[in-house]
Design an enzyme around this catalytic site. Structure first.
Site, short mmCIF file in Angstrom:
data_model
loop_
_atom_site.label_atom_id
_atom_site.label_comp_id
_atom_site.label_asym_id
_atom_site.label_seq_id
_atom_site.Cartn_x
_atom_site.Cartn_y
_atom_site.Cartn_z
N ASN A 208 0.82 -1.21 0.00
CA ASN A 208 0.00 0.00 0.00
C ASN A 208 0.86 1.26 0.00
OD1 ASN A 208 -2.39 -1.35 -0.17
ND2 ASN A 208 -3.07 -0.91 1.91
N LEU A 250 -0.70 5.96 -11.73
CA LEU A 250 0.06 7.09 -12.29
C LEU A 250 -0.89 8.12 -12.89
CD1 LEU A 250 3.15 5.40 -13.99
CD2 LEU A 250 3.10 6.77 -11.89
N GLY A 253 -4.10 13.66 -9.84
CA GLY A 253 -5.39 14.05 -9.31
C GLY A 253 -5.23 14.83 -8.02
N CYS A 260 -7.39 2.87 3.75
CA CYS A 260 -6.16 2.07 3.74
C CYS A 260 -4.89 2.90 3.59
CB CYS A 260 -6.23 1.02 2.63
SG CYS A 260 -7.51 -0.22 2.87
N LYS A 263 -3.80 5.47 6.40
CA LYS A 263 -3.56 4.77 7.66
C LYS A 263 -2.32 3.88 7.57
CE LYS A 263 -6.46 1.44 8.66
NZ LYS A 263 -5.64 0.20 8.73
#
Length: 428
Positions: A208, A250, A253, A260, A263
């Site tokens: 992540n 990629l 934005g 997830c 954190k």
């Protein structure tokens, strides 16, 4: 197999229903009556495409049932999945209170050997803590094994991800548990990585955090592309075709959000600090992400004369991404908070999410109502509904035809031909 899912949230409900699909008998355990009543009726209390149909079917077939009777649930099931929340503390670390409570309940009510599986995202070393917590509550010693089996579900596409995983990670020191877990997942056609619990726990955080790093990298690069009048989408395509890099994550934005990435990145940073091995790259990732919504604000201020006092701003989209009602750490909400701090008048719309009204903030049922009289419009979430709006009909409703596309999702040529002033994220 008889499987107990402790925690019937997004991860727990999805996991339980997938095991139903595999032919197992599943019990969902939760202490929240509101959640349980909805699930027992075959109704999903959160938004996730395709999942409610699966829930309704398996509830009707009695392949899954839901209860708050912890003692009975623990005694009657052989494999117990811990799927409770691990919310972020103020210092960025993960709060393991719910995991500890579950582990102690298992120890208290265990009547025979169990496989205890941590599906929740937990810090490295949690499997050892679970062993300690379970053992500490046993009246008499009963053998059990602890397994780390992290989830890799994306909100908005959880069902497909669960049915077709990229990989399955099984972290255990027990040969017995390894065999049982491989049997449990035998119908899945993907690589199964067998490792120890610590490595398994690290894999989840590392994965992540790496994805979050890609997002912040392209967002920071987009700011440079803006200054150099370069279309960052073309840059993303050019580098994403390199198989060593890949195109995923990629897309420039407003930054990452959800339950997830924020954190998990912060938890890994905190773990590294505790070990005296700071992760400076990830610390920069967080800083870039926090600044990204402000970058949009600066664009709006520049277009509207330098300040936003009493300016009417419309924001389309509240969830952190499309196809979910999750607003946790949503970039759109961070942007709205900043707009309100700048004393703007904000109207918002979202096809799924509902928020409470407050001074200078109102949510409306239709896009038309939301944009009426607006001096600027911001795309905050990339819902498909917004891509196919009749923009030619919306333009006359606005005080100024300014669009700020925080998701680079609109056809720039189309909206500018209609007469809109359009700015995306380095979308030249």
């Amino acid at each position: 197999m008889k499987i107990l899912i402790v925690g019937t949230g997004y991860v727990g409900t999805t996991t339980g229903l997938i095991f139903c699909e595999m032919g197992h008998q599943v019990t969902g355990l939760d202490l929240d009556d509101h959640k349980l009543q909805a699930l027992k009726a075959g109704k999903l209390y959160f938004y996730e495409p395709g999942l409610e149909e699966l829930l309704s079917r398996h509830v009707a077939a009695k392949n899954i049932y839901f209860t708050k009777n912890t003692k009975k649930a623990v005694k009657e099931n052989d494999i117990i999945f811990i799927c409770v929340g691990t919310p972020m503390e103020t210092d960025g670390s993960a709060n393991l209170t719910y995991v500890k409570n579950v582990a102690e309940s298992i120890g208290k009510y265990m009547n025979k050997s169990k496989i205890i599986v941590t599906k929740s995202t937990v810090p490295v070393g949690t499997a050892e803590l679970v062993e300690k917590w379970v053992s500490g509550k046993q009246a008499t010693p009963i053998r059990f094994d602890v397994v780390s089996n992290p989830e890799f579900l994306r909100e908005g596409s959880a069902l497909q991800d669960a049915l077709n995983p990229d990989r399955i990670i099984i972290g255990t020191k027990s040969e017995k548990a390894r065999k049982i877990m491989k049997e449990l997942y035998k119908d899945f056609h993907c690589p199964i990585v067998i490792t120890n619990p610590k490595a398994s726990e690290m894999i989840k955080y590392a994965a992540n955090s790496f994805l979050a790093m890609k997002i912040s990298y392209i967002n920071e690069l987009a700011r440079l592309c803006d200054a150099l009048n370069i279309n960052v989408n073309e840059v993303s395509k050019g580098i994403g075709l390199d198989t060593r890099i890949g195109p995923q994550f990629l897309r420039a934005g407003m930054g990452y959000g959800g339950s997830c990435f924020p954190k998990d990145v912060n938890a890994l940073i905190q773990t590294a600090k505790e070990q005296g091995k700071p992760l400076s790259i990830l610390e920069s990732v967080v800083k870039v992400n926090e600044k990204q919504p402000i970058y949009i604000i600066e664009k709006i201020k520049q277009a509207l004369g330098g300040n936003l006092i009493n300016k009417k701003i419309a924001v389309l989209g509240l969830s952190f991404k499309a196809n979910t009602d999750d607003t946790r750490e949503s970039p759109s909400l961070r942007l709205i908070d900043r707009l309100l701090a700048e004393q703007a008048q904000v109207k918002v719309h979202d096809p799924v999410v509902k928020i409470a009204a407050r001074p200078s903030l109102v949510q409306l049922q239709s896009v038309e109502e939301t944009v009426a009289g607006a001096e600027a419009l911001v795309i905050g979430t990339d819902w498909d509904e917004y891509k196919v709006l009749e923009w030619v009909n919306l333009k006359p409703l606005m005080a100024h035809p300014y669009i700020f596309d925080g998701r680079n999702m609109l056809d720039k040529r189309m909206v500018t031909n209609i007469g809109f002033y359009y700015e995306g994220i380095a979308n030249h």
